[in-house]
Design a protein around this motif. Structure first.
Motif, PDB file in Angstrom:
ATOM      1  N   SER A   5       0.833  -1.196   0.000  1.00 16.27           N
ATOM      2  CA  SER A   5       0.000   0.000   0.000  1.00 16.27           C
ATOM      3  C   SER A   5       0.872   1.253   0.000  1.00 16.27           C
ATOM      4  CB  SER A   5      -0.959   0.009   1.194  1.00 16.27           C
ATOM      5  OG  SER A   5      -1.998   0.946   0.956  1.00 16.27           O
ATOM      6  N   GLY A  16      -7.701  10.478   9.510  1.00 17.32           N
ATOM      7  CA  GLY A  16      -8.351   9.630   8.493  1.00 17.32           C
ATOM      8  C   GLY A  16      -7.359   8.650   7.891  1.00 17.32           C
ATOM      9  N   GLY A  20      -8.006   4.932   8.799  1.00 14.55           N
ATOM     10  CA  GLY A  20      -8.482   4.268   7.573  1.00 14.55           C
ATOM     11  C   GLY A  20      -7.434   3.364   6.955  1.00 14.55           C
ATOM     12  N   ALA A  43       4.000   7.695  -2.086  1.00 13.37           N
ATOM     13  CA  ALA A  43       3.640   7.830  -3.505  1.00 13.37           C
ATOM     14  C   ALA A  43       4.044   9.218  -4.006  1.00 13.37           C
ATOM     15  CB  ALA A  43       2.144   7.573  -3.686  1.00 13.37           C
ATOM     16  N   VAL A 137       0.817  -1.807  -7.359  1.00  3.60           N
ATOM     17  CA  VAL A 137       0.484  -3.064  -6.669  1.00  3.60           C
ATOM     18  C   VAL A 137       0.770  -4.292  -7.543  1.00  3.60           C
ATOM     19  CG1 VAL A 137      -1.160  -2.042  -5.060  1.00  3.60           C
ATOM     20  CG2 VAL A 137      -1.989  -2.836  -7.245  1.00  3.60           C
ATOM     21  N   GLN A 151     -10.249   4.672  -1.881  1.00  2.00           N
ATOM     22  CA  GLN A 151      -9.338   4.081  -2.866  1.00  2.00           C
ATOM     23  C   GLN A 151      -9.889   2.802  -3.505  1.00  2.00           C
ATOM     24  OE1 GLN A 151      -6.666   5.602  -4.042  1.00  2.00           O
ATOM     25  NE2 GLN A 151      -7.221   7.284  -2.682  1.00  2.00           N
ATOM     26  N   ALA A 188     -13.701   2.163  10.208  1.00  2.00           N
ATOM     27  CA  ALA A 188     -13.160   3.520  10.037  1.00  2.00           C
ATOM     28  C   ALA A 188     -12.751   3.781   8.594  1.00  2.00           C
ATOM     29  CB  ALA A 188     -11.958   3.706  10.964  1.00  2.00           C
ATOM     30  N   ARG A 190     -14.058   5.528   6.366  1.00  2.00           N
ATOM     31  CA  ARG A 190     -14.280   6.886   5.881  1.00  2.00           C
ATOM     32  C   ARG A 190     -14.457   7.818   7.063  1.00  2.00           C
ATOM     33  NH1 ARG A 190     -15.387   8.970   0.944  1.00  2.00           N
ATOM     34  NH2 ARG A 190     -16.944  10.605   1.069  1.00  2.00           N
ATOM     35  N   MET A 201     -12.408  13.620   5.736  1.00  2.00           N
ATOM     36  CA  MET A 201     -11.256  14.314   6.310  1.00  2.00           C
ATOM     37  C   MET A 201     -10.132  14.217   5.293  1.00  2.00           C
ATOM     38  SD  MET A 201      -9.321  13.697   9.963  1.00  2.00           S
ATOM     39  CE  MET A 201     -10.688  14.186  10.990  1.00  2.00           C
TER      40      MET A 201
HETATM   41  P1  TYM Z   1      -3.905   9.119   0.205  1.00  2.00           P
HETATM   42  O1  TYM Z   1      -2.506   9.600   0.331  1.00  2.00           O
HETATM   43  O2  TYM Z   1      -4.964  10.126  -0.122  1.00  2.00           O
HETATM   44  O3  TYM Z   1      -4.363   8.400   1.528  1.00  2.00           O
HETATM   45  C1  TYM Z   1      -3.597   7.351   2.140  1.00  2.00           C
HETATM   46  C2  TYM Z   1      -4.540   6.318   2.752  1.00  2.00           C
HETATM   47  O4  TYM Z   1      -5.414   6.943   3.694  1.00  2.00           O
HETATM   48  C3  TYM Z   1      -6.765   6.620   3.381  1.00  2.00           C
HETATM   49  N1  TYM Z   1      -7.626   7.783   3.746  1.00  2.00           N
HETATM   50  C4  TYM Z   1      -8.708   7.708   4.532  1.00  2.00           C
HETATM   51  N2  TYM Z   1      -9.297   6.684   5.154  1.00  2.00           N
HETATM   52  C5  TYM Z   1     -10.402   6.958   5.908  1.00  2.00           C
HETATM   53  N3  TYM Z   1     -10.936   8.199   6.051  1.00  2.00           N
HETATM   54  C6  TYM Z   1     -10.369   9.271   5.423  1.00  2.00           C
HETATM   55  N4  TYM Z   1     -10.880  10.489   5.579  1.00  2.00           N
HETATM   56  C7  TYM Z   1      -9.208   9.044   4.613  1.00  2.00           C
HETATM   57  N5  TYM Z   1      -8.403   9.856   3.870  1.00  2.00           N
HETATM   58  C8  TYM Z   1      -7.445   9.070   3.351  1.00  2.00           C
HETATM   59  C9  TYM Z   1      -6.775   6.366   1.891  1.00  2.00           C
HETATM   60  O5  TYM Z   1      -7.864   5.566   1.488  1.00  2.00           O
HETATM   61  C10 TYM Z   1      -5.457   5.675   1.685  1.00  2.00           C
HETATM   62  O6  TYM Z   1      -5.559   4.289   1.959  1.00  2.00           O
HETATM   63  N6  TYM Z   1      -3.776   7.106  -4.365  1.00  2.00           N
HETATM   64  C11 TYM Z   1      -3.496   6.855  -2.960  1.00  2.00           C
HETATM   65  C12 TYM Z   1      -2.047   6.480  -2.694  1.00  2.00           C
HETATM   66  C13 TYM Z   1      -1.588   5.294  -3.466  1.00  2.00           C
HETATM   67  C14 TYM Z   1      -1.919   3.940  -3.209  1.00  2.00           C
HETATM   68  C15 TYM Z   1      -1.233   3.204  -4.224  1.00  2.00           C
HETATM   69  C16 TYM Z   1      -2.702   3.279  -2.262  1.00  2.00           C
HETATM   70  C17 TYM Z   1      -0.767   5.346  -4.548  1.00  2.00           C
HETATM   71  N7  TYM Z   1      -0.549   4.061  -5.003  1.00  2.00           N
HETATM   72  C18 TYM Z   1      -1.322   1.818  -4.291  1.00  2.00           C
HETATM   73  C19 TYM Z   1      -2.781   1.893  -2.336  1.00  2.00           C
HETATM   74  C20 TYM Z   1      -2.100   1.169  -3.340  1.00  2.00           C
HETATM   75  C21 TYM Z   1      -3.786   8.138  -2.185  1.00  2.00           C
HETATM   76  O7  TYM Z   1      -3.727   9.220  -2.709  1.00  2.00           O
HETATM   77  O8  TYM Z   1      -3.980   7.930  -0.847  1.00  2.00           O
END
Ligand code: TYM
Length: 340
Positions: A5, A16, A20, A43, A137, A151, A188, A190, A201
């Protein structure tokens, strides 16, 4: 099992992200033992899909690495790195570009939300972002991908890309890619903004009062919780009573997730009480959970050399694991590479 991840190194790690995703990364790492392998990455290649400041990205990449370590990711047991040090991610993204479809990418809600009405003015990287995420992945033959709810759609796309590639180019019948399974925490998945129960968030919310950052001190956390939007009603006896009260539901969800208790159980304790007593209890729980993390984070940030070494070691191990899948992809596509 191979767990993979990532998180974007933009802004602070917030509650979050922690509840999350990152907390689940740590739990999966701790429960996996020798039965599998975990790879977690920053990332940074995704972060350039939006306008950014290079110096700030470099700093945020180190800070996010420190935050993930402070939450409990152990570089002796998990491979921790940033994408930019593993060029295989960008290479595989290009190789998958012949398989991903414009229509699939156009349907991504994150693209639609971020691009808004100005699609023509967005970077190409923002549109192809989910193909890079699929490469992230598929490159490691991930079996499980712990993420928050937002995601899920990107991971479904990764599965679609893998499936189509395997159908179109199976190397002598053997599929090139494993179909990854998203792991989304039931409780959790979201976490919502503290100012608006309808918005998640997020690091990109302009109001810092909307989120709890892992670097917030005790006073800031208490102030944010006290100012969190709520309503005047007392807490109900059962979660069903929160159905039309998104802000109240969010605070109860956060409390339950932090305390590792079911929402019903939390409501049994607080039923009939107003936010005047619930908010201080939530604030205390947040401070107790986050204080040790932010103390570790400060220590880690003091030694930049050690952080860079962890990322360099992680990248070396990631390149080794990625190598065979990248080779198999070139081969399956019929791209000629003569040995040098
Ligand atoms: P990112 O950087 O926005 O968020 C990282 C992780 O946090 C989770 N997340 C939340 N979960 C619950 N409530 C929230 N308010 C909340 N905000 C963020 C996201 O779901 C994530 O798991 N594109 C991805 C990064 C990425 C990635 C990947 C993830 C790049 N390559 C490959 C998994 C596999 C992103 O921008 O997450």
């Amino acid at each position: 099992m191979r767990v993979v991840s990532g998180i974007q190194p933009t802004g602070n790690l917030h509650l979050g992200n922690y509840l999350g995703a990152i907390r689940n990364w740590v739990r999966m790492q701790d429960s996996l033992g020798l039965d599998g392998q975990c790879l977690f990455f920053l990332a940074d290649l995704h972060a350039i899909s939006m306008p950014h400041d290079p110096a700030q990205l470099r700093r945020a990449t180190r800070e996010m690495a420190a935050a993930v370590l402070a939450c409990g990711i152990d570089p002796a047991r998990s491979v921790l790195f940033n994408q930019a040090q593993v060029p295989h991610h960008a290479e595989l993204q290009w190789l998958l570009g012949g398989t991903a479809r414009m229509g699939w990418l156009s349907r991504m809600t994150q693209w639609k939300d971020k691009a808004g009405k100005n699609r023509e003015g967005q970077s190409v990287a923002l549109f192809t972002y989910p193909v890079l995420q699929a490469a992230d992945v598929l490159l490691y033959q991930a079996t499980h991908v712990p993420v928050g709810e937002d995601q899920k759609q990107h991971l479904e796309l990764a599965r679609d890309i893998a499936q189509k590639f395997n159908n179109d180019f199976a190397a002598e019948g053997a599929p090139v890619f494993t179909l990854p399974e998203p792991i989304i925490p039931p409780a959790a998945a979201r976490i919502m903004s503290l100012r608006d129960g309808a918005a998640k968030m997020s690091k990109s919310d302009p109001s810092d009062m909307s989120r709890i950052n892992l670097t917030d001190d005790a006073d800031t956390i208490m102030r944010k919780v006290k100012k969190a939007k709520t309503d005047a009603d007392p807490l109900p006896e059962e979660p069903a009573g929160l159905a039309q009260r998104p802000e109240a539901l969010n605070l109860v969800t956060i409390y339950a997730a932090l305390a590792d208790r079911a929402a019903d159980d939390v409501l049994r304790e607080f039923a009939g009480q107003g936010f005047g007593s619930f908010k201080p209890a939530l604030g205390d729980l947040l401070v107790a959970t986050l204080a040790p993390i932010s103390a570790r984070l400060r220590d880690l940030l003091d030694d930049q050399g050690a952080l860079d070494q962890i990322l360099a070691d992680g990248a070396r191990r990631a390149r080794e694991i990625a190598h065979p899948t990248l080779d198999a992809t070139y081969e399956a596509l019929g791209l000629l590479r003569t040995a040098s």
